[in-house]
Enzyme design. Structure first.
Site, PDB file in Angstrom:
ATOM      1  N   GLU A   1       0.808  -1.212   0.000  1.00  0.00           N
ATOM      2  CA  GLU A   1       0.000   0.000   0.000  1.00  0.00           C
ATOM      3  C   GLU A   1       0.838   1.257   0.000  1.00  0.00           C
ATOM      4  OE1 GLU A   1      -1.974  -1.459   3.843  1.00  0.00           O
ATOM      5  OE2 GLU A   1      -1.773   0.679   4.205  1.00  0.00           O
TER       6      GLU A   1
ATOM      7  N   CYS B   1       3.488   8.527   0.487  1.00  0.00           N
ATOM      8  CA  CYS B   1       4.132   7.656   1.470  1.00  0.00           C
ATOM      9  C   CYS B   1       4.228   6.278   0.840  1.00  0.00           C
ATOM     10  CB  CYS B   1       3.265   7.620   2.736  1.00  0.00           C
ATOM     11  SG  CYS B   1       3.848   6.422   3.950  1.00  0.00           S
TER      12      CYS B   1
ATOM     13  N   CYS C   1       7.125  -6.867   7.151  1.00  0.00           N
ATOM     14  CA  CYS C   1       8.243  -6.292   7.905  1.00  0.00           C
ATOM     15  C   CYS C   1       8.626  -7.285   8.995  1.00  0.00           C
ATOM     16  CB  CYS C   1       7.803  -4.977   8.543  1.00  0.00           C
ATOM     17  SG  CYS C   1       9.101  -4.149   9.478  1.00  0.00           S
TER      18      CYS C   1
ATOM     19  N   CYS D   1       7.453  -4.161  15.690  1.00  0.00           N
ATOM     20  CA  CYS D   1       6.961  -3.115  16.603  1.00  0.00           C
ATOM     21  C   CYS D   1       5.537  -3.464  17.031  1.00  0.00           C
ATOM     22  CB  CYS D   1       7.006  -1.745  15.930  1.00  0.00           C
ATOM     23  SG  CYS D   1       8.686  -1.252  15.504  1.00  0.00           S
TER      24      CYS D   1
ATOM     25  N   CYS E   1       2.225  -1.813  15.463  1.00  0.00           N
ATOM     26  CA  CYS E   1       2.219  -1.633  14.010  1.00  0.00           C
ATOM     27  C   CYS E   1       1.590  -2.830  13.293  1.00  0.00           C
ATOM     28  CB  CYS E   1       3.646  -1.414  13.528  1.00  0.00           C
ATOM     29  SG  CYS E   1       3.763  -1.208  11.751  1.00  0.00           S
TER      30      CYS E   1
ATOM     31  N   CYS F   1      -0.304   2.273   9.224  1.00  0.00           N
ATOM     32  CA  CYS F   1       0.545   1.467   8.339  1.00  0.00           C
ATOM     33  C   CYS F   1       0.045   0.037   8.232  1.00  0.00           C
ATOM     34  CB  CYS F   1       1.956   1.389   8.902  1.00  0.00           C
ATOM     35  SG  CYS F   1       2.759   2.944   9.028  1.00  0.00           S
TER      36      CYS F   1
HETATM   37  N1  SAH Z   1      10.097   0.821   9.672  1.00  0.00           N
HETATM   38  C1  SAH Z   1      10.194   2.240   9.615  1.00  0.00           C
HETATM   39  C2  SAH Z   1       9.205   2.919   8.683  1.00  0.00           C
HETATM   40  C3  SAH Z   1       7.798   2.432   8.659  1.00  0.00           C
HETATM   41  S1  SAH Z   1       6.729   2.872   9.971  1.00  0.00           S
HETATM   42  C4  SAH Z   1      10.145   2.834  11.009  1.00  0.00           C
HETATM   43  O1  SAH Z   1       9.990   2.079  11.958  1.00  0.00           O
HETATM   44  O2  SAH Z   1      10.320   4.028  11.157  1.00  0.00           O
HETATM   45  C5  SAH Z   1       6.532   4.612   9.927  1.00  0.00           C
HETATM   46  C6  SAH Z   1       6.208   5.218  11.270  1.00  0.00           C
HETATM   47  O3  SAH Z   1       4.866   4.906  11.691  1.00  0.00           O
HETATM   48  C7  SAH Z   1       7.113   4.735  12.379  1.00  0.00           C
HETATM   49  O4  SAH Z   1       7.464   5.792  13.221  1.00  0.00           O
HETATM   50  C8  SAH Z   1       6.231   3.741  13.103  1.00  0.00           C
HETATM   51  O5  SAH Z   1       6.681   3.499  14.396  1.00  0.00           O
HETATM   52  C9  SAH Z   1       4.890   4.444  13.023  1.00  0.00           C
HETATM   53  N2  SAH Z   1       3.711   3.598  13.240  1.00  0.00           N
HETATM   54  C10 SAH Z   1       3.512   2.325  12.892  1.00  0.00           C
HETATM   55  N3  SAH Z   1       2.299   1.892  13.272  1.00  0.00           N
HETATM   56  C11 SAH Z   1       1.711   2.941  13.871  1.00  0.00           C
HETATM   57  C12 SAH Z   1       0.447   3.128  14.489  1.00  0.00           C
HETATM   58  N4  SAH Z   1      -0.453   2.145  14.561  1.00  0.00           N
HETATM   59  N5  SAH Z   1       0.179   4.349  14.997  1.00  0.00           N
HETATM   60  C13 SAH Z   1       1.090   5.350  14.930  1.00  0.00           C
HETATM   61  N6  SAH Z   1       2.293   5.237  14.367  1.00  0.00           N
HETATM   62  C14 SAH Z   1       2.608   4.039  13.850  1.00  0.00           C
END
Ligand code: SAH
Length: 348
Positions: free
Chosen positions: A93, A106, A113, A117, A120, A334
């Site tokens: 996406e 974006c 991935c 996290c 996420c 995301c």
């Molecule tokens: N892997 C990279 C880029 C992808 S995520 C990274 O970790 O930075 C992009 C951003 O969105 C990151 O800061 C991630 O922590 C955040 N993110 C992911 N899921 C989220 C959510 N449910 N709510 C808010 N931020 C989120």
């Protein structure tokens, strides 16, 4: 490394390729222009290449092309979320957002991935594969084609950990910002990472002027480990000096992303600790109230807590903004759209 397709090659490499096909090197220059400046989706359009060459390329060098599976458009702000299908059937996406200062896309850097996290959605099914440079470029090219509008900013903040797909990311950046391609300024390009320390240091050496965003999300290792497994591998005492090094080498201020999770990392104590941690970093903090995902219990911070958190950082002279949430009425977090699609597929 994966085999690179023709749209992932630099101009010089395309010239070599043309020589190997028995053509003149300048054909490589013309091809590069078609692929990247004009973002042509098929060889038929490349009218200054001979019919014979076009036929040969069609047979031997298939062009990546992203098929639109679904588009969601926000009624609130016009943000559009695209679900694209790749040649091998995987879906990714990308998001298109309009701001006063220009249009922003974006993009995803991987299918899935492996960083894990906790809040996420992109990481729940693990990593399927890396995206090719061409598949990252095509997200921008296709969205420009579909909207009929020029993209001026690109953020690599979709699904995937870009620094876990390092070589392809660097190719993507160099081709996207090439004046013989789309010529999108590197200053308008942001790469977000969960903090792969050796890769941050390597990126600092690439002679690029992109913005680095670090997903911080906690002011100490203990809390960070709860939210982000990568914190077990690299402690803040390694991550922050790497960010400082990036700033010193490139002169580009690092953005620190901090997703606020109710009662987890959003108290005044957390804000004070964060201010202390970032005192001499010359960075910028971007606060993002977390987008709740159905697989996890995490909740969005209350507006009052967000405002208070920001206030404390400002009082401590930390540069801070609250990220305007775009497309709240569509699956904005995301990986949520992709997950919904994968789940629906699994039930058949
Ligand atoms: N892997 C990279 C880029 C992808 S995520 C990274 O970790 O930075 C992009 C951003 O969105 C990151 O800061 C991630 O922590 C955040 N993110 C992911 N899921 C989220 C959510 N449910 N709510 C808010 N931020 C989120």
């Amino acid at each position: 490394m994966e085999q690179l397709d023709i749209k992932s090659l630099y101009e010089e490499e395309l010239k070599e390729k043309m020589i190997s096909l028995g053509e003149k090197p300048f054909k490589g220059k013309q091809l590069y222009q078609w692929l990247h400046q004009k973002a042509a989706g098929s060889y038929e359009k490349m009218t200054n290449l001979s019919e014979g060459l076009r036929k040969k390329l069609t047979e031997q060098e298939p062009l990546t092309h992203l098929e639109v599976v679904e588009v969601q458009t926000s009624k609130i702000d016009g943000t559009q979320k695209y679900l694209f299908q790749l040649a091998d059937g995987n879906v990714i996406e990308s998001v298109w957002m309009q701001y006063k200062h220009g249009n922003s896309v974006c993009i995803s850097s991987q299918v899935g991935c492996r960083m894990g996290c906790r809040f996420c959605a992109s990481t729940i099914g693990g990593l399927t594969r890396n995206l090719l440079p061409s598949e990252m470029l095509d997200q921008v090219y296709r969205i420009q084609e579909l909207t009929g509008e020029r993209v001026s900013n690109v953020v690599v903040m979709g699904t995937g950990e870009p620094l876990d797909n390092y070589d392809n990311l660097i190719r993507f950046i160099r081709i996207l910002s090439d004046e013989k391609g789309q010529n999108i300024s590197q200053r308008n390009l942001t790469v977000s990472t969960c903090g792969l320390v050796p890769r941050i240091r390597q990126l600092a050496e690439e002679d690029l002027t992109i913005t680095l965003a670090l997903s911080l999300h906690a002011p100490n290792d203990e809390k960070r480990k709860e939210l982000m497994p990568i914190a077990y591998k690299y402690s803040l005492s390694e991550v922050l000096p790497a960010c400082k090094y990036y700033f010193e080498k490139t002169g580009r201020r690092v953005t620190f992303e901090y997703s606020l999770v109710k009662d987890e990392n959003d108290t005044p104590e957390h804000a004070y600790k964060l201010a202390e941690l970032l005192k001499n970093m010359h960075g910028h903090v971007n606060l993002i109230p977390v987008n709740p995902i159905k697989e996890r219990k995490y909740c969005r911070s209350l507006n009052d807590s967000v405002e208070k958190f920001k206030y404390i950082l400002e009082k401590k002279d930390i540069n801070v903004t609250i990220r305007r949430s775009m497309g709240r009425d569509i699956d904005a977090a995301c990986g949520q759209l992709r997950r919904k699609y994968e789940e629906a597929k699994d039930t058949f």
